[in-house]
Structures are given as C-alpha cells and as structure tokens.
Design a protein around this motif. Sequence first.
Motif, PDB file in Angstrom:
ATOM      1  N   SER A 229       0.504  -1.215   0.002  1.00 33.76           N
ATOM      2  CA  SER A 229       0.020   0.150   0.500  1.00 33.76           C
ATOM      3  C   SER A 229       0.975   1.219   0.091  1.00 33.76           C
ATOM      4  CB  SER A 229      -1.244   0.219   1.184  1.00 33.76           C
ATOM      5  OG  SER A 229      -0.901  -1.229   2.084  1.00 33.76           O
ATOM      6  N   TYR A 230       0.622   2.500  -0.092  1.00 31.76           N
ATOM      7  CA  TYR A 230       0.523   3.972  -0.062  1.00 31.76           C
ATOM      8  C   TYR A 230       0.091   4.414  -0.211  1.00 31.76           C
ATOM      9  CZ  TYR A 230       4.640   2.658  -4.561  1.00 31.76           C
ATOM     10  OH  TYR A 230       5.631   1.852  -4.919  1.00 31.76           O
ATOM     11  N   TRP A 231       0.607   5.502   0.696  1.00 30.26           N
ATOM     12  CA  TRP A 231      -0.358   6.879   1.326  1.00 30.26           C
ATOM     13  C   TRP A 231       0.748   8.431   1.350  1.00 30.26           C
ATOM     14  CZ3 TRP A 231       3.054   3.080   4.466  1.00 30.26           C
ATOM     15  CH2 TRP A 231       1.663   1.854   4.387  1.00 30.26           C
ATOM     16  N   ARG A 232       0.293   8.914   1.391  1.00 32.18           N
ATOM     17  CA  ARG A 232       0.630  10.383   1.028  1.00 32.18           C
ATOM     18  C   ARG A 232      -0.145  11.595   1.730  1.00 32.18           C
ATOM     19  NH1 ARG A 232      -3.911  10.989  -2.621  1.00 32.18           N
ATOM     20  NH2 ARG A 232      -2.144  10.375  -4.678  1.00 32.18           N
ATOM     21  N   VAL A 233       0.100  12.642   2.318  1.00 34.93           N
ATOM     22  CA  VAL A 233       0.600  13.143   3.425  1.00 34.93           C
ATOM     23  C   VAL A 233      -0.566  14.016   2.669  1.00 34.93           C
ATOM     24  CG1 VAL A 233       1.121  15.802   4.440  1.00 34.93           C
ATOM     25  CG2 VAL A 233       2.430  13.734   4.061  1.00 34.93           C
ATOM     26  N   PRO A 234      -2.328  14.279   3.201  1.00 31.15           N
ATOM     27  CA  PRO A 234      -2.655  14.842   2.236  1.00 31.15           C
ATOM     28  C   PRO A 234      -2.279  16.182   1.263  1.00 31.15           C
ATOM     29  CG  PRO A 234      -3.829  14.130   4.254  1.00 31.15           C
ATOM     30  CD  PRO A 234      -2.516  14.535   4.441  1.00 31.15           C
ATOM     31  N   GLY A 235      -2.678  16.046   0.149  1.00 29.96           N
ATOM     32  CA  GLY A 235      -2.069  17.129  -0.805  1.00 29.96           C
ATOM     33  C   GLY A 235      -0.726  17.000  -1.325  1.00 29.96           C
ATOM     34  N   ALA A 236      -0.183  16.108  -0.534  1.00 25.55           N
ATOM     35  CA  ALA A 236       1.376  15.410  -1.035  1.00 25.55           C
ATOM     36  C   ALA A 236       1.359  14.889  -2.990  1.00 25.55           C
ATOM     37  CB  ALA A 236       2.142  15.701  -0.300  1.00 25.55           C
ATOM     38  N   PRO A 237       2.440  15.749  -2.905  1.00 21.69           N
ATOM     39  CA  PRO A 237       2.351  15.560  -4.810  1.00 21.69           C
ATOM     40  C   PRO A 237       3.176  14.436  -4.748  1.00 21.69           C
ATOM     41  CG  PRO A 237       3.769  17.298  -3.998  1.00 21.69           C
ATOM     42  CD  PRO A 237       2.959  17.242  -2.989  1.00 21.69           C
ATOM     43  N   GLY A 238       3.915  13.874  -3.953  1.00 22.22           N
ATOM     44  CA  GLY A 238       4.861  12.131  -3.352  1.00 22.22           C
ATOM     45  C   GLY A 238       3.665  11.361  -2.754  1.00 22.22           C
ATOM     46  N   SER A 239       4.486  10.094  -2.667  1.00 22.25           N
ATOM     47  CA  SER A 239       3.804   9.205  -1.977  1.00 22.25           C
ATOM     48  C   SER A 239       4.719   8.660  -1.219  1.00 22.25           C
ATOM     49  CB  SER A 239       3.057   8.262  -2.697  1.00 22.25           C
ATOM     50  OG  SER A 239       4.068   7.653  -3.454  1.00 22.25           O
ATOM     51  N   LEU A 240       4.076   7.111   0.122  1.00 20.61           N
ATOM     52  CA  LEU A 240       4.979   6.489   0.113  1.00 20.61           C
ATOM     53  C   LEU A 240       4.925   5.303   0.823  1.00 20.61           C
ATOM     54  CD1 LEU A 240       5.392   9.276   2.839  1.00 20.61           C
ATOM     55  CD2 LEU A 240       6.881   8.918   2.396  1.00 20.61           C
ATOM     56  N   ALA A 241       5.682   4.047   0.550  1.00  9.52           N
ATOM     57  CA  ALA A 241       5.047   3.163   1.075  1.00  9.52           C
ATOM     58  C   ALA A 241       6.044   2.420   1.761  1.00  9.52           C
ATOM     59  CB  ALA A 241       4.682   2.552   0.098  1.00  9.52           C
ATOM     60  N   VAL A 242       5.856   1.171   2.406  1.00  2.00           N
ATOM     61  CA  VAL A 242       7.082  -0.310   2.815  1.00  2.00           C
ATOM     62  C   VAL A 242       7.061  -0.660   2.479  1.00  2.00           C
ATOM     63  CG1 VAL A 242       7.385  -0.936   5.354  1.00  2.00           C
ATOM     64  CG2 VAL A 242       6.034   1.268   5.181  1.00  2.00           C
ATOM     65  N   ILE A 243       8.527  -1.203   2.037  1.00  2.00           N
ATOM     66  CA  ILE A 243       8.478  -2.483   1.424  1.00  2.00           C
ATOM     67  C   ILE A 243       9.058  -3.684   2.527  1.00  2.00           C
ATOM     68  CG2 ILE A 243       9.615  -4.365  -0.285  1.00  2.00           C
ATOM     69  CD1 ILE A 243       8.925  -1.569  -2.388  1.00  2.00           C
ATOM     70  N   ALA A 244       8.328  -4.992   2.694  1.00  2.00           N
ATOM     71  CA  ALA A 244       9.090  -6.131   3.989  1.00  2.00           C
ATOM     72  C   ALA A 244       9.408  -7.337   3.775  1.00  2.00           C
ATOM     73  CB  ALA A 244       7.393  -6.310   4.768  1.00  2.00           C
ATOM     74  N   PRO A 245      10.682  -7.172   2.898  1.00  3.19           N
ATOM     75  CA  PRO A 245      11.356  -8.379   2.402  1.00  3.19           C
ATOM     76  C   PRO A 245      11.488  -9.703   3.284  1.00  3.19           C
ATOM     77  CG  PRO A 245      12.789  -6.682   2.132  1.00  3.19           C
ATOM     78  CD  PRO A 245      11.222  -5.950   2.240  1.00  3.19           C
ATOM     79  N   THR A 246      11.506  -9.383   4.604  1.00  2.68           N
ATOM     80  CA  THR A 246      12.106  -9.939   5.903  1.00  2.68           C
ATOM     81  C   THR A 246      11.292 -10.163   6.754  1.00  2.68           C
ATOM     82  OG1 THR A 246      14.080  -8.581   5.131  1.00  2.68           O
ATOM     83  CG2 THR A 246      14.006  -9.260   7.263  1.00  2.68           C
ATOM     84  N   THR A 247      10.169  -9.350   6.853  1.00  6.95           N
ATOM     85  CA  THR A 247       9.393  -9.667   8.231  1.00  6.95           C
ATOM     86  C   THR A 247       8.066 -10.060   7.645  1.00  6.95           C
ATOM     87  OG1 THR A 247       8.612  -7.706   8.187  1.00  6.95           O
ATOM     88  CG2 THR A 247      10.606  -7.987   9.864  1.00  6.95           C
ATOM     89  N   GLU A 248       7.858  -9.004   5.862  1.00  6.95           N
ATOM     90  CA  GLU A 248       6.406 -10.365   5.395  1.00  6.95           C
ATOM     91  C   GLU A 248       6.555 -10.222   4.196  1.00  6.95           C
ATOM     92  OE1 GLU A 248       4.839  -6.658   6.105  1.00  6.95           O
ATOM     93  OE2 GLU A 248       4.367  -6.577   8.102  1.00  6.95           O
ATOM     94  N   HIS A 249       7.748 -11.895   3.982  1.00 10.83           N
ATOM     95  CA  HIS A 249       7.759 -11.774   2.869  1.00 10.83           C
ATOM     96  C   HIS A 249       6.647 -11.929   1.543  1.00 10.83           C
ATOM     97  CE1 HIS A 249       7.846 -16.697   3.213  1.00 10.83           C
ATOM     98  NE2 HIS A 249       7.885 -15.803   4.415  1.00 10.83           N
ATOM     99  N   PHE A 250       7.519 -12.180   0.320  1.00 12.93           N
ATOM    100  CA  PHE A 250       5.723 -12.387  -0.308  1.00 12.93           C
ATOM    101  C   PHE A 250       6.361 -13.828  -1.601  1.00 12.93           C
ATOM    102  CE2 PHE A 250       8.475  -8.572  -0.659  1.00 12.93           C
ATOM    103  CZ  PHE A 250       9.269  -7.967  -1.540  1.00 12.93           C
ATOM    104  N   CYS A 251       7.054 -14.256  -1.049  1.00  9.12           N
ATOM    105  CA  CYS A 251       7.411 -15.466  -1.928  1.00  9.12           C
ATOM    106  C   CYS A 251       6.061 -15.999  -2.572  1.00  9.12           C
ATOM    107  CB  CYS A 251       8.266 -16.692  -0.652  1.00  9.12           C
ATOM    108  SG  CYS A 251       9.843 -16.208  -0.433  1.00  9.12           S
ATOM    109  N   PRO A 252       4.916 -15.866  -1.858  1.00  8.02           N
ATOM    110  CA  PRO A 252       3.967 -16.631  -2.933  1.00  8.02           C
ATOM    111  C   PRO A 252       3.415 -15.710  -3.615  1.00  8.02           C
ATOM    112  CG  PRO A 252       3.326 -16.391  -0.392  1.00  8.02           C
ATOM    113  CD  PRO A 252       4.724 -15.765  -0.652  1.00  8.02           C
ATOM    114  N   GLU A 253       3.446 -14.442  -4.012  1.00  9.18           N
ATOM    115  CA  GLU A 253       3.452 -13.354  -5.546  1.00  9.18           C
ATOM    116  C   GLU A 253       4.084 -13.403  -5.728  1.00  9.18           C
ATOM    117  OE1 GLU A 253       2.403 -10.571  -2.802  1.00  9.18           O
ATOM    118  OE2 GLU A 253       1.585 -12.028  -1.021  1.00  9.18           O
ATOM    119  N   CYS A 254       5.674 -14.299  -5.682  1.00  3.63           N
ATOM    120  CA  CYS A 254       7.052 -13.371  -6.360  1.00  3.63           C
ATOM    121  C   CYS A 254       6.226 -14.076  -7.312  1.00  3.63           C
ATOM    122  CB  CYS A 254       8.291 -14.336  -6.160  1.00  3.63           C
ATOM    123  SG  CYS A 254       9.926 -13.948  -6.533  1.00  3.63           S
TER     124      CYS A 254
END
Length: 321
Positions: A229-254
């Motif tokens: 998921s991505y988030w943004r500060v309301p009204g901001a042009p850019g966005s923010l996300a977190v990628i979790a290869p270590t604690t929430e690995h995504f092998c089933p979606e690889c």
Amino acid sequence: MQDNIGRSIDYIRVSVTDRCNLRCRYCMPEEGVPLLRHEDILRFEEVAAFLRVAAAQGIVHVRLTGGEPLHRPGIVDLVGMLTEIPGLKDLSMTTNGTLLPPLAADLRRAGLQRINIGLPSLDPATYAALTRFGSLDQALAGVQSALEAGFDPVKLNVVVLRGINDSLAPYVELTKRWPVAVRFIEYMSIGPLGEDHFLVPAAEMRAMLEELGPLEPAEKPAGNGPARSYWRVPGAPGSLAVIAPTTEHFCPECNRLRLVADGHLRLCLFGAEEIDIRPALRPAVDEEALRGLLARAMQEKPVCMPDGARDYGRAMGSIGG
Ligand code: SAM
C-alpha cells in the motif's frame, strides 16, 4: 510462464554489470565484489536475444539493474534494443542516480519508461558515509533530471538501517515538494553488513510514519513492485510506502526471475540456485535451448526463500537488488 506452484512469472530483473561507482554499506563490501572478467559479462546482443525468447514465453516487465547500470558504457543503446522486442511492455531501471543527469533525457527518448533511484539518506554526511563515495547533491540532481525527463513514476529506494538513517521525516517532507514515490525498504542481511540488528521491521516503520502526521491512502504507482500500500500526506504530490522482504516476505506472490551479468539465471534472491544460460548463447544463440532453460527455471524456482539460510552465493550488489 507458470512455475511449479502456479505463480505467474512475467518479470525479469537484468543486472547489466557487476561494477558500481558507489559502495553502499548495505549492498557491497568496501573493496567491491570480485570483478567478473570482461568476456564473462553478457554482451548487449546476448541480453536482447535472451529477452526476445523470454518475451515470447510471457515476460512483459524488464528492469535493468547492476552493479550500477549507468556505469555500463552504451546503456542507452541497450534500452533502444530492448524496446524493439515484441511483447515487452514495461522497461524500467534501478540506479543510484548519480550518473543520471547527462543520460536521463536520452534514456527516456530511447524508450525507458520508469526509474527507481536508491537514495539512502537526505543528510549529506550520512549519504556520504553510507555510500562511501557518494555525493547527495549528485544523487538529488539525478532525481531531478529523472523528473524533468518525464519519468513517471520516479520511485526512491530507501534501505532503512537502525540507528543510521532511520529518521523518516525528511522523506515525508520531500514528498510534499516532489512527485516521487518513496519506498522504505527493510534491510536484508544478504548485504555485507550481515547483522540483523540493523533491521527496522516494516510494522515499526509504518508506526513511525503514522506518528509523523496524518496520511491518506494513495494510488499504487505504475509498476510491479512489492509495496502493498501507498500513502500520502493529504495534498502532497509524492507518496510513501514500506517494503517488507524480511518480516513479511512475499514469496507466494513472487513474479520474477533475475539474470546476473555473467549470464546466470537466478531463481530466488535469497537462494544460490542459478542456471547458466551462456551455453545457449555461445558460440551462437540457440532459441530452443533458451526455451528449455526457461522451462527448467519454472520447474526449479524455489517455493519460498530458504529458512535461515546464509549461503547466498553472491553479494546483493552483484545480484541486482
Ligand atoms: N546501483 C543501483 C542502486 O543503487 O540502486 C542498482 C543496484 S542495487 C543492488 C539495487 C537496490 O537494491 C538498491 O536500490 C537497494 O534498494 C537494494 N538493496 C541493496 N542492498 C540491500 C539490502 N541489504 N537490503 C535491502 N535492499 C537492498
């Protein structure tokens, strides 16, 4: 292509060189990696020949990486060659951005669509210390040149290390000014630092972001990256996300394979399993043999990253991140 457990594999990351102009502490040892011999590195024609076969088998996304892909002479020509391959719909690059300013417009014209830039700190001293040879000004000039050249999205990769660059606030501020997608990435101990104590788990990063002020859900930018998921500060042009290869690995979606600069197809970032495709490229391209090797990769792709394994076979900087 479908692998042995039914995952659809449509993405290849191609490391075009093992050389890099930086030595990010989380990625490469200070002395660099044992350098490949020039003749062992795939030529552009060989990369294109392999990707032509891979695209016919269902690969649609290709990401060029390294080492530092902009360090390889002629990289704009490679981009041009790949855009002519029928079936490839999405061509992107991961770079540290420092060599980008004179190349950004040419890369865009040649057909590169998206760009990710590793930017591990917005503090000049921390950036210099983390990258060993890097200048934050040059990296920021690279980000600006990507935006000016019209790349959309421009994603920023921030590998977060506890106690070193774990202040997320400057990036939140940056998204208020620049239309960039900042992705905070959990440190993977595959890097030369080894120790896990640098890891800031994704859940903690999300809590840190929430503490910095209200955020609203943002649209996922184009691409096939693993941020959920991505988030943004309301009204901001850019966005923010977190990628979790270590604690929430995504092998089933690889959905991916990796091609290392010396022509080894790597089946999992965390596993040393590789298939050498050079015998199907040299002395002449054998498309039938390449199809066979891709079919073998689908059979042999690991179901999940090995538990607690420490034999990665190569440094992160050689695999391509
Ligand atoms: N030189 C380019 C760069 O700096 O982005 C491309 C190669 S680098 C190996 C690709 C990406 O791998 C980096 O942008 C960084 O996000 C990621 N990376 C490297 N080491 C990592 C580590 N130990 N943990 C998590 N991500 C890492």
